[in-house]
Design a protein around this motif. Structure first.
Motif, mmCIF file in Angstrom:
data_model
loop_
_atom_site.group_PDB
_atom_site.id
_atom_site.type_symbol
_atom_site.label_atom_id
_atom_site.label_comp_id
_atom_site.label_asym_id
_atom_site.label_seq_id
_atom_site.Cartn_x
_atom_site.Cartn_y
_atom_site.Cartn_z
ATOM 1 N N PRO A 35 -50.312 -10.792 32.173
ATOM 2 C CA PRO A 35 -51.698 -10.763 32.666
ATOM 3 C C PRO A 35 -52.681 -11.518 31.790
ATOM 4 O O PRO A 35 -53.545 -12.232 32.305
ATOM 5 C CB PRO A 35 -52.029 -9.271 32.739
ATOM 6 N N THR A 36 -52.559 -11.398 30.470
ATOM 7 C CA THR A 36 -53.494 -12.127 29.610
ATOM 8 C C THR A 36 -53.110 -13.594 29.485
ATOM 9 O O THR A 36 -53.978 -14.456 29.364
ATOM 10 C CB THR A 36 -53.567 -11.480 28.217
ATOM 11 N N ARG A 37 -51.821 -13.894 29.536
ATOM 12 C CA ARG A 37 -51.397 -15.302 29.482
ATOM 13 C C ARG A 37 -51.904 -16.053 30.714
ATOM 14 O O ARG A 37 -52.409 -17.179 30.612
ATOM 15 C CB ARG A 37 -49.881 -15.389 29.374
ATOM 16 N N LEU A 38 -51.774 -15.440 31.887
ATOM 17 C CA LEU A 38 -52.305 -16.067 33.097
ATOM 18 C C LEU A 38 -53.821 -16.201 33.016
ATOM 19 O O LEU A 38 -54.381 -17.228 33.403
ATOM 20 C CB LEU A 38 -51.916 -15.238 34.330
ATOM 21 N N GLY A 39 -54.482 -15.155 32.520
ATOM 22 C CA GLY A 39 -55.935 -15.199 32.408
ATOM 23 C C GLY A 39 -56.416 -16.328 31.523
ATOM 24 O O GLY A 39 -57.398 -17.009 31.841
ATOM 25 N N ARG A 40 -55.704 -16.554 30.425
ATOM 26 C CA ARG A 40 -56.107 -17.631 29.508
ATOM 27 C C ARG A 40 -55.883 -19.010 30.109
ATOM 28 O O ARG A 40 -56.390 -20.002 29.595
ATOM 29 C CB ARG A 40 -55.335 -17.515 28.178
ATOM 30 N N HIS A 41 -55.116 -19.076 31.193
ATOM 31 C CA HIS A 41 -54.890 -20.360 31.863
ATOM 32 C C HIS A 41 -55.638 -20.442 33.192
ATOM 33 O O HIS A 41 -55.329 -21.282 34.032
ATOM 34 C CB HIS A 41 -53.387 -20.581 32.082
ATOM 35 N N GLY A 42 -56.608 -19.540 33.384
ATOM 36 C CA GLY A 42 -57.468 -19.634 34.554
ATOM 37 C C GLY A 42 -56.878 -19.083 35.829
ATOM 38 O O GLY A 42 -57.344 -19.427 36.926
ATOM 39 N N THR A 43 -55.878 -18.211 35.730
ATOM 40 C CA THR A 43 -55.202 -17.674 36.910
ATOM 41 C C THR A 43 -55.483 -16.183 37.056
ATOM 42 O O THR A 43 -55.398 -15.428 36.091
ATOM 43 C CB THR A 43 -53.686 -17.914 36.820
ATOM 44 N N ALA A 44 -55.814 -15.790 38.288
ATOM 45 C CA ALA A 44 -56.086 -14.391 38.588
ATOM 46 C C ALA A 44 -55.004 -13.827 39.496
ATOM 47 O O ALA A 44 -54.482 -14.528 40.374
ATOM 48 C CB ALA A 44 -57.449 -14.248 39.270
ATOM 49 N N LEU A 45 -54.664 -12.555 39.283
ATOM 50 C CA LEU A 45 -53.732 -11.832 40.147
ATOM 51 C C LEU A 45 -54.540 -11.106 41.223
ATOM 52 O O LEU A 45 -55.375 -10.244 40.900
ATOM 53 C CB LEU A 45 -52.922 -10.823 39.333
ATOM 54 N N VAL A 46 -54.312 -11.462 42.476
ATOM 55 C CA VAL A 46 -55.044 -10.856 43.587
ATOM 56 C C VAL A 46 -54.057 -10.542 44.711
ATOM 57 O O VAL A 46 -53.401 -11.455 45.229
ATOM 58 C CB VAL A 46 -56.158 -11.779 44.114
ATOM 59 N N ALA A 47 -53.951 -9.266 45.066
ATOM 60 C CA ALA A 47 -53.094 -8.830 46.169
ATOM 61 C C ALA A 47 -51.691 -9.411 46.082
ATOM 62 O O ALA A 47 -51.124 -9.878 47.065
ATOM 63 C CB ALA A 47 -53.733 -9.191 47.509
ATOM 64 N N GLY A 48 -51.138 -9.400 44.879
ATOM 65 C CA GLY A 48 -49.776 -9.881 44.682
ATOM 66 C C GLY A 48 -49.633 -11.380 44.598
ATOM 67 O O GLY A 48 -48.514 -11.886 44.477
ATOM 68 N N GLU A 49 -50.744 -12.110 44.651
ATOM 69 C CA GLU A 49 -50.714 -13.573 44.574
ATOM 70 C C GLU A 49 -51.333 -14.039 43.268
ATOM 71 O O GLU A 49 -52.057 -13.295 42.594
ATOM 72 C CB GLU A 49 -51.464 -14.193 45.752
ATOM 73 N N ARG A 50 -51.074 -15.289 42.914
ATOM 74 C CA ARG A 50 -51.688 -15.901 41.733
ATOM 75 C C ARG A 50 -52.664 -16.976 42.198
ATOM 76 O O ARG A 50 -52.275 -17.937 42.851
ATOM 77 C CB ARG A 50 -50.609 -16.524 40.830
ATOM 78 N N TRP A 51 -53.935 -16.790 41.872
ATOM 79 C CA TRP A 51 -54.986 -17.716 42.275
ATOM 80 C C TRP A 51 -55.434 -18.543 41.084
ATOM 81 O O TRP A 51 -55.855 -17.987 40.057
ATOM 82 C CB TRP A 51 -56.185 -16.964 42.840
ATOM 83 N N ASN A 52 -55.381 -19.841 41.229
ATOM 84 C CA ASN A 52 -55.877 -20.749 40.199
ATOM 85 C C ASN A 52 -57.374 -20.949 40.432
ATOM 86 O O ASN A 52 -57.781 -21.630 41.376
ATOM 87 C CB ASN A 52 -55.127 -22.076 40.264
ATOM 88 N N LEU A 53 -58.180 -20.354 39.561
ATOM 89 C CA LEU A 53 -59.631 -20.401 39.740
ATOM 90 C C LEU A 53 -60.213 -21.770 39.463
ATOM 91 O O LEU A 53 -61.409 -21.987 39.674
ATOM 92 C CB LEU A 53 -60.305 -19.335 38.864
ATOM 93 N N ARG A 54 -59.424 -22.714 39.012
ATOM 94 C CA ARG A 54 -59.911 -24.087 38.851
ATOM 95 C C ARG A 54 -60.017 -24.821 40.193
ATOM 96 O O ARG A 54 -60.698 -25.831 40.290
ATOM 97 C CB ARG A 54 -58.983 -24.883 37.925
ATOM 98 N N ASN A 55 -59.343 -24.286 41.204
ATOM 99 C CA ASN A 55 -59.306 -24.968 42.499
ATOM 100 C C ASN A 55 -60.689 -25.069 43.123
ATOM 101 O O ASN A 55 -61.485 -24.114 43.084
ATOM 102 C CB ASN A 55 -58.357 -24.239 43.448
ATOM 103 N N ALA A 56 -60.946 -26.190 43.774
ATOM 104 C CA ALA A 56 -62.260 -26.478 44.338
ATOM 105 C C ALA A 56 -62.659 -25.495 45.434
ATOM 106 O O ALA A 56 -63.861 -25.329 45.707
ATOM 107 C CB ALA A 56 -62.285 -27.907 44.875
ATOM 108 N N ARG A 57 -61.688 -24.835 46.061
ATOM 109 C CA ARG A 57 -62.020 -23.923 47.156
ATOM 110 C C ARG A 57 -62.874 -22.743 46.708
ATOM 111 O O ARG A 57 -63.483 -22.061 47.543
ATOM 112 C CB ARG A 57 -60.748 -23.417 47.837
ATOM 113 N N PHE A 58 -62.941 -22.495 45.391
ATOM 114 C CA PHE A 58 -63.743 -21.391 44.878
ATOM 115 C C PHE A 58 -65.148 -21.820 44.456
ATOM 116 O O PHE A 58 -65.955 -20.976 44.095
ATOM 117 C CB PHE A 58 -63.037 -20.733 43.683
ATOM 118 N N ARG A 59 -65.446 -23.093 44.535
ATOM 119 C CA ARG A 59 -66.695 -23.623 43.978
ATOM 120 C C ARG A 59 -67.932 -22.972 44.594
ATOM 121 O O ARG A 59 -68.915 -22.693 43.881
ATOM 122 C CB ARG A 59 -66.753 -25.134 44.179
ATOM 123 N N ASN A 60 -67.903 -22.720 45.893
ATOM 124 C CA ASN A 60 -69.069 -22.153 46.570
ATOM 125 C C ASN A 60 -68.731 -20.823 47.244
ATOM 126 O O ASN A 60 -69.344 -20.441 48.236
ATOM 127 C CB ASN A 60 -69.596 -23.146 47.614
#
Length: 372
Positions: free
Chosen positions: A269-294
């Motif tokens: 969990p902390t290793r993923l967090g330090r690389h910008g990844t969140a655990l959501v509903a069993g998935e891994r979301w890369n928060l760097r992705n542009a789809r989260f910008r707005n």
């Protein structure tokens, strides 16, 4: 002290809800334990860690021995006082470093000689030394020094590691003298069923307050991990906490709980967090992705961690894209919360009779949906 009580069990599986008493509080199981190798869960303060629902945290004997040294920590009143965490603590023995720092060490029956990764000096870690360090650190639960063979290894090599693990445990038991610490043994055996069975019987013969399954999540296929868990659990005493070391993926945690595992730990969990990844509903979301910008919705509307209560996906995206430390810290807090919520949801599902080994509470078709 160190009493383990089974509060409820599942009629369809071997899953159970338990309580494990320690000098610094009760740990309710099943439970995920965050890893704080150097006396800190990376990027997370003790109060933030408590806010995730964490009850027991881990620290590492080998790394704390190198920096700052067990004498410094003992002089501070022990690891709880030193790191500002008043809940239960478990210390790994350094046995995993026998595996992870294989290119820096030499193993024989006496112990392990390491080249210090910080300055290149030679250091020696033996079963006696590992226990002495852990007694100085003052953790509630301490782990026996073991040899974790890499994957793949030959059957002869794994058999030798099992022999050493058993002999080293005997030496750990002889030197361990703190009554306010629980010493756990570790079952090894690689992917060889006969060796897993032999190791389990040997470790159980010491009648310790708890037992761990080690040597998984070291590169073996996930199917082998599942097989090992299913094979070893029936060989372990039911009235002691059972700890599966190094596991933090949801399907593996669910299957392990279904077979009777109580405790987990993982750096994920902390290793993923330090690389910008969140655990959501069993998935891994890369928060760097542009789809989260707005995207101004909470990261996970079902989560009540600090990140989800106060910040949007867009803000977290901004922090990650800007390389702001706050973003990495918030994602680590969320990811820890996610795994602890998952273990808590499994406990609730066990109590309500809707738990299964493919537990997935975010699935709208699952009878366990309301537990998440």
């Amino acid at each position: 002290m160190f009493d383990f009580q089974i509060k409820a069990s599942c009629s369809k599986t071997k899953a159970r809800i338990g309580s494990f008493e320690t000098p610094h509080g009760v740990v309710m199981t099943p439970r995920f334990m965050p890893v704080g190798t150097l006396g800190t869960v990376k990027g997370v303060t003790p109060s933030q860690l408590a806010g995730t629902g964490a009850q027991m945290v881990l620290a590492n004997t080998f790394h704390l021995h190198l920096q700052p040294g067990e004498e410094v920590i003992a002089n501070a009143g022990g690891l709880h006082s030193f790191m500002g965490w008043d809940g239960p603590i478990l210390t790994d023995s350094g046995g995993f470093q026998v595996f992870s720092l294989a290119d820096l060490n030499k193993i024989d029956d006496h112990g392990v000689s390491f080249r210090n990764p910080r300055n290149g000096s030679q250091i020696e870690l033996t079963p006696e030394k590992a226990i002495e360090i852990q007694m100085s650190l003052g953790a509630d639960v301490v782990m026996a020094f073991d040899q974790c063979p890499p994957y793949p290894s030959t059957q002869n090599d794994v058999e030798e590691a099992c022999r050493r693990t058993n002999n080293w445990l005997e030496r750990c038991v002889k030197v361990h003298s703190r009554k306010d610490q629980a010493l756990f043994g570790i079952v090894q055996g690689g992917c060889f069923p006969s060796l897993r069975e032999l190791s389990a019987k040997q470790i159980c013969s010491f009648d310790l307050p708890g037992i761990a399954i080690g040597g998984v999540s070291v590169g073996e296929p996930v199917e082998d991990m599942h097989r090992i868990v299913k094979q070893v659990l029936p060989l372990l005493p039911e009235d002691r906490p059972r700890y599966l070391m190094g596991i933090g993926t949801l399907p593996e945690m669910a299957l392990a709980v279904a077979n009777g595992i109580d405790l987990f730990d993982c750096v994920l969990p902390t290793r993923l967090g330090r690389h910008g990844t969140a655990l959501v509903a069993g998935e891994r979301w890369n928060l760097r992705n542009a789809r989260f910008r707005n995207d101004h919705r909470p990261l996970d509307k079902s989560c009540f961690c600090e990140a989800c209560k106060h910040h949007s996906r867009a803000y977290l995206h901004h922090l990650i894209r800007s390389d702001e430390l706050l973003g990495l810290s918030l994602l680590s807090i969320h990811n820890i919360s996610h795994l602890i919520r998952f273990t808590s949801a499994m406990a609730k599902a066990i109590a309500e009779g809707c738990f299964s080994e493919d537990f997935a509470p975010w699935n709208t078709d699952s009878p366990a949906r309301h537990t998440w």
